[in-house]
Design an enzyme around this catalytic site. Sequence first.
Site, short mmCIF file in Angstrom:
data_model
loop_
_atom_site.label_atom_id
_atom_site.label_comp_id
_atom_site.label_asym_id
_atom_site.label_seq_id
_atom_site.Cartn_x
_atom_site.Cartn_y
_atom_site.Cartn_z
N GLU B 43 -8.58 35.17 -8.61
CA GLU B 43 -9.87 34.51 -8.78
C GLU B 43 -10.26 33.87 -7.45
OE1 GLU B 43 -9.91 31.22 -11.55
OE2 GLU B 43 -12.08 31.29 -11.80
N LYS B 112 -17.49 35.43 -15.64
CA LYS B 112 -16.72 34.46 -16.43
C LYS B 112 -17.61 33.85 -17.52
CE LYS B 112 -13.54 30.59 -15.34
NZ LYS B 112 -13.09 29.77 -14.18
N CYS B 152 -9.60 33.52 -15.74
CA CYS B 152 -9.03 32.18 -15.84
C CYS B 152 -9.29 31.49 -17.18
CB CYS B 152 -9.51 31.33 -14.66
SG CYS B 152 -8.41 29.90 -14.35
#
Lengths: 276, 276
Positions: B43, B112, B152
């Site tokens: 990331e 995301k 994440c």
Amino acid sequence: MRDFRLTVGQWPVSDERDENLRRAEASLRQGAAEGAELCVLPEMFQTPYELGKMRARAESLEGPSLSAIRQLASELSLTVVAGSICEQRDKDFFNTSVVFGPDGAVLGVHRKVHLFDVQLETVRTQESLVLSPGEVPLVVDTPLCRLGVAICYDTRFPAVFQFFEKAGVEVVAIPAAFSQTTGTAHWHCLLRSRAVDYQIFLAAAGPAPNADSSYVTYGHSLVVDPWGTLLAEAGTGEETVGAKLEAETLTRVRRELPLIAHRRADLYRDWFSENS
Amino acid sequence: MRDFRLTVGQWPVSDERDENLRRAEASLRQGAAEGAELCVLPEMFQTPYELGKMRARAESLEGPSLSAIRQLASELSLTVVAGSICEQRDKDFFNTSVVFGPDGAVLGVHRKVHLFDVQLETVRTQESLVLSPGEVPLVVDTPLCRLGVAICYDTRFPAVFQFFEKAGVEVVAIPAAFSQTTGTAHWHCLLRSRAVDYQIFLAAAGPAPNADSSYVTYGHSLVVDPWGTLLAEAGTGEETVGAKLEAETLTRVRRELPLIAHRRADLYRDWFSENS
């Protein structure tokens, strides 16, 4: 929920029902002596976890095993998650856990929903040959907390915990008889991850390993908080271990890492709509 | 899926974009040299994970960082999950991962979905101040496997993995920059548990900790199989580690412990109906 102390008890469950009941009693008396208000017993606490024995040892909810636990709950003023027994109801058999309140009242009944039918090299079992499944996990308001109860293999299924979340559960009790194989590979990881993902306290009680049994359990009964911290853990012997659950831990974790608030139900509806 | 080798790369991401791109290149070249066909980068691989810097370092999907990775994918015949960058699209900014095929084609884009807004004692951040959320996890058919990509904090949300399961995903790639605090507490447990629960291979790549950064990441990029076994794990330095993913492992685990087959969708519908 309010702050309270909890214990999980384990012992090597034997073929002698009365011996198992004596050990259950010892675990509850130890819990009460340590100031616990909620005590959790193992899956199949009065007969070994062996398919071939379950039906022969089945009882009703009013049978001698649960009556003994009920009386102890009342005598000791404990809320008790009475592990599980093989329950006979008419012609059907279930893997059943009963929650007794500190006055001995039945607060709720959970019948294992997900039956353990697996073909691992070291663990071959098919509960569905002798048991029928329950239909919904138990959520019950106790004087201490909103409590969820699931049994062993139920723990593998995230939907069970999503159901608990929807119901506002704060503490989950899991009577469970993981095997040596699945326990070594998954017990700590799965239980800690459930507590973290769903921001709950979790107390799991399993029978201690009994080398004489055809199905050797894992033990390691434990208590974990919503951050995934192990608050207490037994080894592999006859042990009752406890921890104090502090309501502030749950409030703090849910405030600092607001996983529940961050669910995107608006998006999930589209992800899982019948048409997508 | 078919058998193939995969690597995850990590390095201490610095303020120097070109240095980060050189390290990304080194990781991909090492992967290719070791026979990997899929390579996963961390990331925010070209700028440190710091809210205050993200917008200033933003690029479009055709910008220099992703163009460089795209060219390497093509040159080395690799499928690449290009970690993530801060993407600018018109007036909006996203935390975005692109999957390139071995011919350099864009196979898919993931933005995301769950933004990291937390107030832990040691980690205070609010991505939603500078980023907009994506709307759906990426599922893409690569020449190797059906691949899911999440970034994440997305990993914290079981719905993401239930979406992957519904889509038949076999391998999940997770660019992730867990902090020291959350990494120590949850990294291994969460990632292993996701692999076990959803019976997938999982490859997570995070930046190595950089003591100069205001947000110190955890490192420990890893690869785990559907039984929860760690196949490879980096430490805390600049490292690219790899593992061979064997399709038979996935088939065997799903056969022996048939969690997906044992979902009780018939019951879950009632548990989660609007009226219950």
